[in-house]
Design a protein around this motif. Structure first.
Motif, PDB file in Angstrom:
ATOM      1  N   LEU A 166      22.586  64.005 -74.697  1.00  0.00           N
ATOM      2  CA  LEU A 166      22.779  62.558 -74.760  1.00  0.00           C
ATOM      3  C   LEU A 166      24.242  62.178 -74.621  1.00  0.00           C
ATOM      4  N   ASP A 167      25.117  62.984 -75.174  1.00  0.00           N
ATOM      5  CA  ASP A 167      26.553  62.711 -75.004  1.00  0.00           C
ATOM      6  C   ASP A 167      26.947  62.796 -73.532  1.00  0.00           C
ATOM      7  N   ASP A 172      28.150  60.079 -68.252  1.00  0.00           N
ATOM      8  CA  ASP A 172      27.841  59.774 -66.854  1.00  0.00           C
ATOM      9  C   ASP A 172      27.671  58.272 -66.639  1.00  0.00           C
ATOM     10  N   LEU A 173      26.924  57.621 -67.544  1.00  0.00           N
ATOM     11  CA  LEU A 173      26.670  56.189 -67.381  1.00  0.00           C
ATOM     12  C   LEU A 173      27.927  55.361 -67.593  1.00  0.00           C
ATOM     13  N   ASP A 174      28.798  55.837 -68.457  1.00  0.00           N
ATOM     14  CA  ASP A 174      30.039  55.106 -68.697  1.00  0.00           C
ATOM     15  C   ASP A 174      30.878  55.021 -67.422  1.00  0.00           C
ATOM     16  N   VAL A 175      30.740  56.037 -66.565  1.00  0.00           N
ATOM     17  CA  VAL A 175      31.445  56.046 -65.284  1.00  0.00           C
ATOM     18  C   VAL A 175      30.712  55.194 -64.250  1.00  0.00           C
ATOM     19  N   ARG A 176      29.391  55.264 -64.244  1.00  0.00           N
ATOM     20  CA  ARG A 176      28.615  54.614 -63.185  1.00  0.00           C
ATOM     21  C   ARG A 176      28.411  53.118 -63.420  1.00  0.00           C
ATOM     22  N   ALA A 265      22.515  49.834 -61.058  1.00  0.00           N
ATOM     23  CA  ALA A 265      23.348  50.845 -60.406  1.00  0.00           C
ATOM     24  C   ALA A 265      22.596  52.141 -60.133  1.00  0.00           C
ATOM     25  N   LEU A 266      21.481  52.374 -60.818  1.00  0.00           N
ATOM     26  CA  LEU A 266      20.772  53.653 -60.697  1.00  0.00           C
ATOM     27  C   LEU A 266      19.685  53.557 -59.624  1.00  0.00           C
TER      28      LEU A 266
END
Length: 300
Positions: A166-167, A172-176, A265-266
């Motif tokens: 989860l970390d 990854d999401l913090d970047v995307r 974004a995904l």
């Protein structure tokens, strides 16, 4: 696991026999060097992973799927031959490490030269179009064999591997996401444990490389969250494997509908969900990172 047709098993075994004979695996002097394939492969793996402190025997055992006793015997044989040096890890005296000696590096260099020559000899019997077809097929086979070796296991929501996945997912999401990602949005361990839900981790050679969460959303309805695959394990079909595990778990709990949401974004995630039978629906809950909502009715 579904039954595998006997003709597919026969085809797989026939290819194995042909290929192993063609590359000389049956010879106890692999590539014409004075050692069998097992020792040659071990030298290669040590060279690939040799760092400032060497490579741990634990990592090699996991990587190669070897019995601890067999690995120990091989490394001691290579040590007597002057190919490797065994030591204790400077940061953890419980770990034994191994690294190549100068003589070992010379042998691995020669091993790679001979292996390249053998591969070129095999491919040289084909024209350019046939070589492209063969190498493309081998790339596909490599991806599928790698996927086949990955396991997807249910773990407790508090497990270190669950939280580590989860970390990584949050990173990854913090970047995307243009707005970034707040880790407080992650499921809590109690939401995906026991009767409340489940958490699955995908393992490759003992390392977590993916995850997915399932929690109760309403009576008979489960919600899928945080389907994630490590960058090094993408494009294998692993996300679908994780999704299958989550759906099977929902059915086991008599949750006949599963829902999920995803961020704009995904785009690749939305394409996968549609390909897996999910239908876009109106918003079923407020969620700061949700732009699209999906639902799938599960067949028993």
């Amino acid at each position: 696991m579904e039954a595998v047709p006997g003709d597919q098993v026969a085809d797989f075994r026939r290819f194995n026999r042909c290929y192993t004979r063609r590359i000389g695996v049956l010879d106890d002097r692999y590539l014409g060097q004075d050692r069998p394939l097992g020792e040659a492969r071990l030298l290669f793996e040590i060279a690939e992973r040799d760092g400032p402190d060497g490579v741990s025997l634990r990592e090699l055992r996991s990587r190669l799927g070897l019995d601890a006793g067999y690995l120990s015997r091989m490394t001691k044989t290579l040590e007597r031959q002057g190919m490797v040096r065994l030591d204790v890890h400077p940061g953890d005296n419980r770990l034994r490490t191994v690294r190549l000696t100068p003589a070992g590096r010379v042998e691995v260099t020669e091993q790679n030269r001979r292996a390249d020559s053998l591969a070129a000899g095999v491919l040289g019997g084909l024209d350019a179009e046939q070589r492209a077809r063969l190498t493309g097929a081998l790339a596909t086979a490599g991806r599928l064999l790698r996927l086949a070796a990955i396991t997807v296991e249910r773990v407790d929501g508090h497990a270190p591997d669950a939280r580590a996945c989860l970390d990584a997912y949050a990173g990854d999401l913090d970047v995307r996401f243009p707005e970034g990602f707040d880790r407080t949005d992650l499921v809590r361990p109690e939401e995906v444990s026991g009767d409340a839900g489940a958490f699955f981790v995908a393992y490759e050679e003992g390392r977590p490389v993916g995850c997915g969460a399932l929690r109760r959303q309403a009576a008979g309805i489960g919600e899928i969250r945080h389907v994630w695959v490590h960058a090094g394990a993408r494009r294998l079909g692993l996300a679908r494997r994780i999704l299958d595990a989550l759906e099977a778990e929902a059915l086991r709990r008599d949750w006949t509908v599963v829902r999920l949401d995803t961020h704009a974004a995904l785009t690749e995630a939305r394409a996968m969900y549609r390909a897996c039978g999910y239908t876009e629906i109106p918003a079923y809950a407020e969620h700061v990172y949700a732009d699209h909502w999906f639902e799938k009715r599960l067949a028993g």
